[in-house]
Scaffold this active site. Structure first.
Site, PDB file in Angstrom:
ATOM      1  N   GLY A 257      36.153  26.237  36.045  1.00 52.66           N
ATOM      2  CA  GLY A 257      34.795  26.774  36.020  1.00 52.66           C
ATOM      3  C   GLY A 257      34.809  28.283  36.122  1.00 52.66           C
ATOM      4  CB  ALA A 258      34.776  30.807  37.981  1.00 48.80           C
ATOM      5  CD  GLU A 260      41.106  32.157  42.768  1.00 48.27           C
ATOM      6  OE1 GLU A 260      42.035  31.644  43.412  1.00 48.27           O
ATOM      7  OE2 GLU A 260      40.496  31.558  41.864  1.00 48.27           O
ATOM      8  CG  HIS A 291      34.000  29.076  44.868  1.00 48.49           C
ATOM      9  ND1 HIS A 291      34.144  27.792  45.348  1.00 48.49           N
ATOM     10  CD2 HIS A 291      35.227  29.421  44.386  1.00 48.49           C
ATOM     11  CE1 HIS A 291      35.398  27.387  45.183  1.00 48.49           C
ATOM     12  NE2 HIS A 291      36.065  28.365  44.590  1.00 48.49           N
ATOM     13  CD  GLU A 292      35.687  31.578  41.408  1.00 49.90           C
ATOM     14  OE1 GLU A 292      36.800  32.073  41.682  1.00 49.90           O
ATOM     15  OE2 GLU A 292      35.512  30.350  41.289  1.00 49.90           O
ATOM     16  CG  HIS A 295      38.700  32.349  45.747  1.00 50.49           C
ATOM     17  ND1 HIS A 295      39.523  31.645  46.587  1.00 50.49           N
ATOM     18  CD2 HIS A 295      38.154  31.435  44.892  1.00 50.49           C
ATOM     19  CE1 HIS A 295      39.481  30.361  46.266  1.00 50.49           C
ATOM     20  NE2 HIS A 295      38.657  30.200  45.253  1.00 50.49           N
TER      21      HIS A 295
END
Length: 804
Positions: A257-258, A260, A291-292, A295
């Site tokens: 999804g992504a 970091e 979320h990222e 990180h």
């Protein structure tokens, strides 16, 4: 040749002080390979050492060791051996050409069908940095990276460090602080960009040129989320943001999804859709941005030593993502998507043979291929849920005090579970180590049961071993909330005398990770009035309870679908509507509904969505119900009307919803190849490319299925086209037509999955989306007796368990 734990430990024992100078040549005169020169400097501990660098699939490889030209240096296609190195400093130079990829594992390339522009991205991760440059590809050999890139002059190049200079296609970036090779990133192409400064740092959002209008549409929201999260993290964490810039790039073809990457986060560009952005995607996108960013501290500043501590990155980022999206960016509904959309997957994962502790032992993850199998719902969603319970149990102030000790102590270093527990222990007078052993070192989940005594008083019982602090909410027989309180549930039953005669829901805001079962009084209120429960999170917890009961066969699929039909049209949350429909179509239908009964289930769902659409009170709800209707209806006329008017009533028909309607019409046999081609010509971009592939594959003819199989079995098929064609291929209601392809999938998928870990996950997710017959299930068992890639084996074993 996946790196093993033993090899990583041996190498870390003799190598230190690593730095890289990486020079990439992305000149498009060669569209199949790129050039890379890597200068690796490091120190060997005495007396002498044998070790190796990793470089995958290199061509024209030349190796220089401390100034001595060694030809190809004994390169075997994956590793450069380094033997007899004396103690002290060394410099290795590796020149090579390395293949571009289209599967998202390495230097991914994509030509945008909308405008013919090309994009190149170094998508790294486990065992993938070595597909870009020669390196010691392990987390605990952190290094500085100095990067230069040659690219077409019209391109913008983004990377981990801030740009120092860019002239005539030659880019030079600031040397990074110490990071693992797995966190290296490059994103190159004619990006559309939105840039600004905040808190003294340069920020930017970037997307393909063909998505410039969508970036402009969402730029203010994306900036507000970014700044809100950044400022909130600055309040939570004592360590300042550790890098020199913060770019965020919506890239094509990303498998995750992504990712970091320090200073330059990458996201799949499906997060920037054309047309209105659905509510569930807006909420999830905000949570992923948080979320990222989390990180940058959890994973990038303080990094796990080996992959058994995946949770030290992912569980924390998942927990912080939902928390900070709400508290920092104002997206208070983001957690709903976790409770009803992703937490159920963690319960499924935790009852399979492949379950593992949130924090397994290092020896349980013997190599990086094995590590790829634990980037799963346990490391993310269960770990997030367990951390929510830890914060509830410890108290927020104590938790953050321990977190800050940990981050400061291991800044730009590597850490383990014991390191984190020691920091929490210092912050708290509670027995954190015992809590960790119960929650993080063991598998499975407890059950919290509601029973009634003779006086009608609800009593909570725990089946299991863990302590739980949860909210219990009481309802009258009309599903109206009467009272709510936090209670502790452990060894002894917990009577709730003030709630006598009332329905009760334990864990009503999802504070813990535990199965719930209700008594008859409470279950009756849920069955008759679920959609009337006012609190979104409580409804999410109850839907998750129902998902669990279907999976464990305590609730038949017919009963479950009946509950959906009675409650979904009255649902007020678009996220809930989408999540319930996704679960029903993605899990209940292919795992519990015989193929012959699938059309009746689809008809029931279509009727529920039609009613919900008719009475929708917001555009977001209307879009959610319309999407469900497009996936399930058996009457082509309404969908043809949508296409003709380019609208659903007063709601503009977004491109994604239009393609859903086209695919369903194709599956019903209403649209032929010519009509689908016309839709593709109408939408010439990447959405149209994958939308048309799915629709063509969905047609109910033998030729259509054969053509789709030719697409997915092409060894050069890219990850997005593969996924779209497979989704169309496995259309419900076509079991007889698809039967030969179940066998072909089991026979051919192992070869496809050999392309790499991430593509193996793509292949595994493309498992036949229909309930297997006994004979087909037997062939799956036989296939599992053979030699399979590690990642694919895990996914197939999970599917077999889910069918049980």
């Amino acid at each position: 040749m996946s790196l093993t734990l033993t090899e990583a430990r041996d190498r870390a024992a003799v190598v230190s002080d690593v730095s890289y100078d990486v020079d990439l040549d992305l000149d498009l005169t060669d569209t199949t390979t790129f050039g890379v020169r890597t200068t690796v400097r490091f120190t060997v501990l005495p007396p002498t050492a044998d070790t190796f660098l990793e470089l995958a699939h290199g061509r024209e490889v030349r190796v220089t060791v401390d100034g001595e030209d060694r030809g190809d240096g004994g390169y075997d296609g994956r590793r450069v051996p380094l033997t007899g190195l004396a103690a002290g400093a060394h410099e290795i130079v590796v020149d090579a050409r390395v293949p571009y990829v289209t599967d998202g594992d390495g230097m991914h390339t994509m030509t945008d069908p909308a405008d013919g522009e090309r994009y190149v991205g170094a998508y790294c991760g486990m065992d993938i940095a070595q597909k870009i440059f020669a390196c010691f590809d392990q987390n605990d050999l952190k290094a500085t990276i100095a990067l230069t890139v040659t690219a077409p002059p019209a391109w913008t190049v983004l990377a981990n460090g801030a740009t120092l200079e860019s002239t005539d296609g030659r880019w030079r970036f600031a040397t990074t602080l110490r990071i693992p090779p797995a966190l290296f990133v490059v994103a190159a192409g004619p990006w559309a960009s939105y840039r600004w400064e905040h808190a003294g740092l340069p920020f930017g959002w970037h997307a393909r040129a063909s998505l410039a209008a969508e970036l402009d549409r969402d730029a203010a929201e994306l900036r507000a989320i970014t700044e809100g999260c950044y400022d909130h993290f600055a309040e939570l964490f004592e360590e300042p943001y550790p890098f020199d810039s913060y770019d965020q790039v919506l890239v094509p073809g990303l498998n995750w999804g992504a990712q970091e990457m320090p200073g330059c986060v990458t996201y799949r560009d499906e997060y920037l859709p054309r047309g209105a952005v659905p509510e569930d995607l807006r909420l999830f996108r905000a949570a992923v941005i948080a979320h990222e960013m989390s990180h940058m501290w959890f994973g990038d500043l303080a990094t796990m030593t080996w992959w058994e501590d995946t949770w030290l990155q992912e569980s924390f980022a998942d927990y912080m993502g939902y928390r900070v999206a709400a508290d920092g960016a104002g997206f208070h509904g983001a957690l709903l998507g976790h409770e009803v959309g992703r937490k159920p997957n963690a319960y499924d994962a935790d009852r399979r043979r492949s379950t593992h502790p949130v924090a397994p032992e290092a020896e349980d993850v013997p190599d990086v291929d094995s590590a790829a199998t634990i980037f799963d719902a346990i490391s993310y969603s269960k770990g997030n849920s367990v951390l929510r319970q830890l914060v509830t149990w410890l108290g927020d102030e104590t938790f953050l005090r321990g977190v800050n000790t940990y981050l400061t102590r291991f800044r730009f270093a590597n850490a383990t579970l014991d390191d984190f527990v020691a920091a929490l222990d210092e912050a708290s007078d509670r027995d954190v180590r015992s809590w960790v052993e119960l929650w993080l070192r063991t598998t499975g989940f407890d059950t919290i049961r509601v029973e009634r005594d003779a006086a009608g008083v609800p009593v909570l019982h725990r089946d299991g071993t863990r302590p739980h602090r949860i909210r219990v909410t009481a309802y009258d027989d009309g599903a109206r909330e009467v009272a709510s309180e936090l209670v502790d549930v452990a060894d002894e039953p917990v009577p709730l005398p003030s709630y006598a005669g009332l329905a009760v829901v334990p864990n009503s805001h999802g504070e813990t990770f535990a199965r719930i079962t209700l008594d008859d009084v409470s279950a009756t209120v849920v069955a008759t009035g679920l959609c009337r429960v006012d609190d979104d999170l409580t409804r999410a917890v109850l839907w998750t309870m129902l998902f669990d009961r279907v999976q464990t066969r305590e609730l038949g699929p017919d009963e479950f679908v009946d509950l959906v039909a009675r409650n979904l049209p009255g649902e007020r949350s678009a996220t809930m509507v989408s999540s319930v429909l996704n679960r029903t179509l993605g899990r209940v239908l292919p795992l519990r509904v015989p193929a012959a009964e699938a059309p009746a289930v689809l008809a029931t769902l279509a009727s529920a969505c039609s009613t919900g659409l008719e009475h929708a009170t917001s555009p977001d709800l209307a879009r959610a119900f319309a999407s469900g209707y497009a996936d399930t209806c058996d009457d082509p006329e309404p969908l043809l009307g949508w296409l003709a008017s380019d609208a659903v009533g007063e709601l503009p028909l977004a491109p994604a919803l239009r393609w859903r309607a086209v695919r369903r019409l194709a599956a019903l046999g209403t649209l032929d190849e010519e009509a689908i081609a016309a839709e593709g010509a109408r939408d010439a971009g990447s959405d149209g490319r994958v939308g048309a592939a799915a629709a063509l594959a969905a047609r109910p003819t033998a030729q259509a299925k054969a053509d789709a199989w030719a697409v997915v079995s092409d060894p050069d098929v890219d990850n997005r086209l593969f996924t779209a064609a497979m989704e169309g291929l496995w259309s419900p209601g076509q079991a007889d037509l698809l039967a030969p392809y179940v066998d072909r999938y089991l026979a051919e998928a192992p070869t496809w999955a050999a392309r790499g870990q991430a593509f193996a996950q793509v292949v595994g997710r493309a498992f036949p989306a229909l309930l297997l017959t006994e004979e087909q299930t037997g062939r799956l068992r036989n296939a599992l007796e053979g030699d399979l890639p590690t990642v694919l084996r895990r996914q197939w074993e999970d599917r077999l368990d889910d069918l049980g």
